[in-house]
Design a protein around this motif. Sequence first.
Motif, PDB file in Angstrom:
ATOM      1  N   TYR A   7      -5.958   0.311 -17.927  1.00 36.17           N
ATOM      2  CA  TYR A   7      -7.092   0.656 -17.630  1.00 36.17           C
ATOM      3  C   TYR A   7      -6.940   2.171 -18.565  1.00 36.17           C
ATOM      4  O   TYR A   7      -6.307   2.603 -18.450  1.00 36.17           O
ATOM      5  CB  TYR A   7      -6.742   1.318 -16.435  1.00 36.17           C
ATOM      6  CG  TYR A   7      -8.256   1.968 -15.508  1.00 36.17           C
ATOM      7  CD1 TYR A   7      -9.415   1.549 -15.631  1.00 36.17           C
ATOM      8  CD2 TYR A   7      -7.798   3.496 -15.204  1.00 36.17           C
ATOM      9  CE1 TYR A   7     -10.618   3.206 -15.088  1.00 36.17           C
ATOM     10  CE2 TYR A   7      -8.664   4.300 -14.875  1.00 36.17           C
ATOM     11  CZ  TYR A   7      -9.522   4.284 -14.533  1.00 36.17           C
ATOM     12  OH  TYR A   7     -10.594   4.926 -14.248  1.00 36.17           O
ATOM     13  N   CYS A  51      -3.806   4.771 -10.034  1.00 37.04           N
ATOM     14  CA  CYS A  51      -5.034   3.527 -10.582  1.00 37.04           C
ATOM     15  C   CYS A  51      -5.818   3.090 -10.419  1.00 37.04           C
ATOM     16  O   CYS A  51      -5.757   2.325  -8.985  1.00 37.04           O
ATOM     17  CB  CYS A  51      -4.114   2.656 -11.164  1.00 37.04           C
ATOM     18  SG  CYS A  51      -4.875   1.680 -13.075  1.00 37.04           S
ATOM     19  N   PRO A  52      -7.526   3.594 -10.027  1.00 37.65           N
ATOM     20  CA  PRO A  52      -8.371   2.360  -8.778  1.00 37.65           C
ATOM     21  C   PRO A  52      -8.191   0.939  -9.631  1.00 37.65           C
ATOM     22  O   PRO A  52      -8.008   0.153  -8.121  1.00 37.65           O
ATOM     23  CB  PRO A  52      -9.926   3.336  -9.835  1.00 37.65           C
ATOM     24  CG  PRO A  52      -9.138   3.405 -11.152  1.00 37.65           C
ATOM     25  CD  PRO A  52      -8.066   4.136 -11.072  1.00 37.65           C
ATOM     26  N   ILE A  53      -7.597   0.714 -11.188  1.00 35.83           N
ATOM     27  CA  ILE A  53      -7.568  -1.107 -11.110  1.00 35.83           C
ATOM     28  C   ILE A  53      -6.411  -1.991 -10.198  1.00 35.83           C
ATOM     29  O   ILE A  53      -6.524  -2.530 -10.032  1.00 35.83           O
ATOM     30  CB  ILE A  53      -7.436  -1.158 -12.268  1.00 35.83           C
ATOM     31  CG1 ILE A  53      -8.601  -0.077 -13.422  1.00 35.83           C
ATOM     32  CG2 ILE A  53      -7.306  -2.475 -12.814  1.00 35.83           C
ATOM     33  CD1 ILE A  53     -10.096  -0.752 -12.389  1.00 35.83           C
ATOM     34  N   GLN A 107     -14.169   0.890   0.672  1.00 37.30           N
ATOM     35  CA  GLN A 107     -14.052   1.062  -0.841  1.00 37.30           C
ATOM     36  C   GLN A 107     -13.042   2.319  -1.236  1.00 37.30           C
ATOM     37  O   GLN A 107     -12.730   1.912  -2.786  1.00 37.30           O
ATOM     38  CB  GLN A 107     -15.727   1.394  -0.750  1.00 37.30           C
ATOM     39  CG  GLN A 107     -16.396   1.731  -2.625  1.00 37.30           C
ATOM     40  CD  GLN A 107     -17.499   3.025  -2.472  1.00 37.30           C
ATOM     41  OE1 GLN A 107     -17.808   2.863  -1.757  1.00 37.30           O
ATOM     42  NE2 GLN A 107     -17.016   3.537  -3.156  1.00 37.30           N
ATOM     43  N   SER A 110      -9.602   1.171  -1.683  1.00 39.15           N
ATOM     44  CA  SER A 110      -9.117   0.051  -2.493  1.00 39.15           C
ATOM     45  C   SER A 110      -8.660   0.747  -3.528  1.00 39.15           C
ATOM     46  O   SER A 110      -8.239   0.483  -4.977  1.00 39.15           O
ATOM     47  CB  SER A 110      -9.776  -0.729  -3.125  1.00 39.15           C
ATOM     48  OG  SER A 110     -11.475  -0.480  -2.875  1.00 39.15           O
ATOM     49  N   SER A 111      -9.728   2.140  -4.104  1.00 41.16           N
ATOM     50  CA  SER A 111      -9.965   2.311  -5.384  1.00 41.16           C
ATOM     51  C   SER A 111      -9.275   3.558  -5.829  1.00 41.16           C
ATOM     52  O   SER A 111      -8.561   4.735  -6.310  1.00 41.16           O
ATOM     53  CB  SER A 111     -10.929   2.842  -5.629  1.00 41.16           C
ATOM     54  OG  SER A 111     -11.535   3.905  -5.204  1.00 41.16           O
ATOM     55  N   TYR A 114      -8.605   6.233  -3.850  1.00 40.13           N
ATOM     56  CA  TYR A 114      -8.708   7.681  -3.006  1.00 40.13           C
ATOM     57  C   TYR A 114      -8.556   8.215  -1.591  1.00 40.13           C
ATOM     58  O   TYR A 114      -8.099   6.924  -0.968  1.00 40.13           O
ATOM     59  CB  TYR A 114     -10.198   7.974  -3.433  1.00 40.13           C
ATOM     60  CG  TYR A 114     -10.093   8.907  -4.844  1.00 40.13           C
ATOM     61  CD1 TYR A 114      -9.985  10.378  -5.175  1.00 40.13           C
ATOM     62  CD2 TYR A 114     -10.375   7.576  -5.293  1.00 40.13           C
ATOM     63  CE1 TYR A 114      -9.727   9.815  -6.115  1.00 40.13           C
ATOM     64  CE2 TYR A 114     -10.670   7.676  -6.685  1.00 40.13           C
ATOM     65  CZ  TYR A 114     -10.276   8.895  -7.424  1.00 40.13           C
ATOM     66  OH  TYR A 114     -10.658   9.062  -9.148  1.00 40.13           O
ATOM     67  N   THR A 150      -3.195   0.524  -8.891  1.00 37.70           N
ATOM     68  CA  THR A 150      -2.589   1.010  -7.917  1.00 37.70           C
ATOM     69  C   THR A 150      -1.446   1.798  -8.364  1.00 37.70           C
ATOM     70  O   THR A 150      -0.281   2.142  -7.690  1.00 37.70           O
ATOM     71  CB  THR A 150      -2.726   0.453  -6.466  1.00 37.70           C
ATOM     72  OG1 THR A 150      -1.265  -0.744  -7.010  1.00 37.70           O
ATOM     73  CG2 THR A 150      -3.494   0.004  -5.848  1.00 37.70           C
TER      74      THR A 150
END
Lengths: 174, 92
Positions: free
Chosen positions: A149, A160-162, A26, A29-30, A32, A164
């Motif tokens: 975003y 960017c979590p959406i 998780q 993919s966001s 971090y 990257t």
Amino acid sequence: MNKLPISDFVVSDGEVNQYYIKLKKQVESSGYHLNPDVEFTKSLLKSIILNDKRYGYESCPCRLAGNDKAEDLDIICPCYYRDPDLDDYGTCYCGLYISSEIFNGKKKLKPIPERRPSPEDREKLKMESTTGILSSSSIPVWRCKVCGYLCARDEPPEICPICTAEKERFEQFN
Amino acid sequence: MPMQHVDGKNEGKIVLYALSTCGWCRKTRMLLEDLNLEYDYIYVDLLEGDEKNEIIEQVKKWNSQLSFPTIVINDEKTIVGFDEEGIKGLPG
């Protein structure tokens, strides 16, 4: 609530491993990074699971929980201080979340100062913000120029979590 | 008061207030033990009731932010956080 003495809660290695695999996926993919020192990271995750059993919420392992979720909303992991600390120091207070720079070994992980206000200051802040309405100008809004975003925070996220995209590809929106 | 005692070289009175769940607290204990220093420690998160409140007030006197680890040396000096250099310089 469980009536066990606080020191009697236990967490199995199986629980930790399961949590680690889920969280790592998780987090990555966001945009971090978890600390690549797996032993250190797993011991923090074990403590988070332990705190969830003790208090009913995943309280930060490096801060003293008040056993009152409403009072501790700011320190439920990931805490409100993680991203500002990642921006300023490249790590969260615990060393659980780290920046790409530290992840890639370009910078060394070091302990950082506590950003959470003292118990007295938290009381004062509570009195000041009774309305809970944020001034629209106090927090900048950032727009990812790749995917659109939007996020309201002091700085754009590292990635960017959406989509990257990197931090440099954000623009201030407001 | 349920302070735990660890034997070692006596370089003054060292009291460590820590959390049993915290990674930096663990590193602090490991360093004190590597340096073979005599010290007392207490895990504040494992306390309950009045005992907990009493220790919290004690820690706040030394470190108003109530963060951990907090080390108090000879009842006069404080090291907040895993400060490797500071700890190596004990009693300083």
